[in-house]
Design an enzyme around this catalytic site. Sequence first.
Site, PDB file in Angstrom:
ATOM      1  N   ASN A  32       0.842  -1.195   0.000  1.00  0.00           N
ATOM      2  CA  ASN A  32       0.000   0.000   0.000  1.00  0.00           C
ATOM      3  C   ASN A  32       0.883   1.253   0.000  1.00  0.00           C
ATOM      4  OD1 ASN A  32      -2.556  -1.290   0.130  1.00  0.00           O
ATOM      5  ND2 ASN A  32      -2.252  -1.662   2.317  1.00  0.00           N
ATOM      6  N   CYS A  50      -4.722  -6.322  -5.003  1.00  0.00           N
ATOM      7  CA  CYS A  50      -5.103  -5.094  -5.709  1.00  0.00           C
ATOM      8  C   CYS A  50      -5.436  -5.475  -7.146  1.00  0.00           C
ATOM      9  CB  CYS A  50      -3.951  -4.088  -5.678  1.00  0.00           C
ATOM     10  SG  CYS A  50      -4.275  -2.584  -6.610  1.00  0.00           S
ATOM     11  N   ASN A  77      -6.586  -3.601  -9.906  1.00  0.00           N
ATOM     12  CA  ASN A  77      -5.984  -2.782 -10.954  1.00  0.00           C
ATOM     13  C   ASN A  77      -4.461  -2.925 -10.952  1.00  0.00           C
ATOM     14  OD1 ASN A  77      -8.356  -1.721 -12.073  1.00  0.00           O
ATOM     15  ND2 ASN A  77      -8.478  -0.132 -10.505  1.00  0.00           N
ATOM     16  N   ARG A 126      -8.413   1.914   2.086  1.00  0.00           N
ATOM     17  CA  ARG A 126      -7.508   1.787   3.223  1.00  0.00           C
ATOM     18  C   ARG A 126      -6.085   1.636   2.688  1.00  0.00           C
ATOM     19  NH1 ARG A 126      -7.550  -4.454   5.577  1.00  0.00           N
ATOM     20  NH2 ARG A 126      -6.850  -5.421   3.633  1.00  0.00           N
ATOM     21  N   CYS A 152     -10.684   1.475  -8.032  1.00  0.00           N
ATOM     22  CA  CYS A 152     -10.278   0.375  -7.159  1.00  0.00           C
ATOM     23  C   CYS A 152     -10.808  -0.906  -7.793  1.00  0.00           C
ATOM     24  CB  CYS A 152     -10.833   0.555  -5.754  1.00  0.00           C
ATOM     25  SG  CYS A 152     -10.442  -0.832  -4.653  1.00  0.00           S
ATOM     26  N   THR A 177     -10.531  -4.320  -6.961  1.00  0.00           N
ATOM     27  CA  THR A 177     -11.268  -5.246  -6.099  1.00  0.00           C
ATOM     28  C   THR A 177     -12.565  -4.602  -5.624  1.00  0.00           C
ATOM     29  OG1 THR A 177      -9.965  -4.516  -4.184  1.00  0.00           O
ATOM     30  CG2 THR A 177      -9.241  -6.534  -5.314  1.00  0.00           C
TER      31      THR A 177
END
Length: 261
Positions: free
Chosen positions: A65, A74, A76, A190, A199, A201
């Site tokens: 992250n 993730c 993308n 987050r 995003c 997912t």
Amino acid sequence: MSIQFFKYQGAGNDFILIDNRGLSFKDTDNKIVHKLCDRRFGIGGDGFMLLQNHPDFDFEMRYFNADGNPGSMCGNGGRCIVAFAKHLGIIDSETNFLAVDGPHYAKISDEGNWVDLQMIDIDTISKDGEAYVLNTGSPHYVAQMQGLESYDVYHNGKEIRNNETYRSEGINVNFVEDQGDHLFVRTFERGVEDETYACGTGVTAVALSMAYRKGQTGHVETPVKVLGGNLNIKFDYDGSRFTQVFLCGPAEKVFEGKISI
């Protein structure tokens, strides 16, 4: 130490990628990752990825992250690392790679800028009031609403992400408006701790939640609009399990360079 990096984006979700097959980048220092993702003092990105060798797959995706901590899946990012692998000559039109949530299959266009990424199967969707909660490789909260274009996603998403239920582990908060022929989605992520332009997912979780809510079964295709562009979610649903789930969309190289760390 100077490292070669590549910047990719998928529907505005942007990532720093490193070819780490030689294991030259030591990923133990989260502060370095956090600084590289900083948009003022580093390269800038929603996340950071290492592409590494794996004996049983074409490659392994290691995702971090923007805060520097190891992340969950993730979507993308997964599509972007597939485009990166094609750029490096590791794959051609198809691949099987390993991510934190397990193996993933993907296929990529000849031009290398459109990726269909298979996501994990889903058989559990729960409710939190009127919202849906599910894990599509990362945990997601999905709330349907009207007037999303002018909605304060940052403050309301941050409040949900940090409430008593989700504060400890964190959750990605998605708001969705059904616009008839497509879904409009905005997400507070987050790890980034802010709204992102897309995003993967998250839009997957939204598409599955809306199909669950509407009782759609069979083969379903769901166009999704996000701040950074357009994505498409395809899946099969038999009323109890979502299978053959694909996140489809653009994945493009933005630039490459070297940076001292």
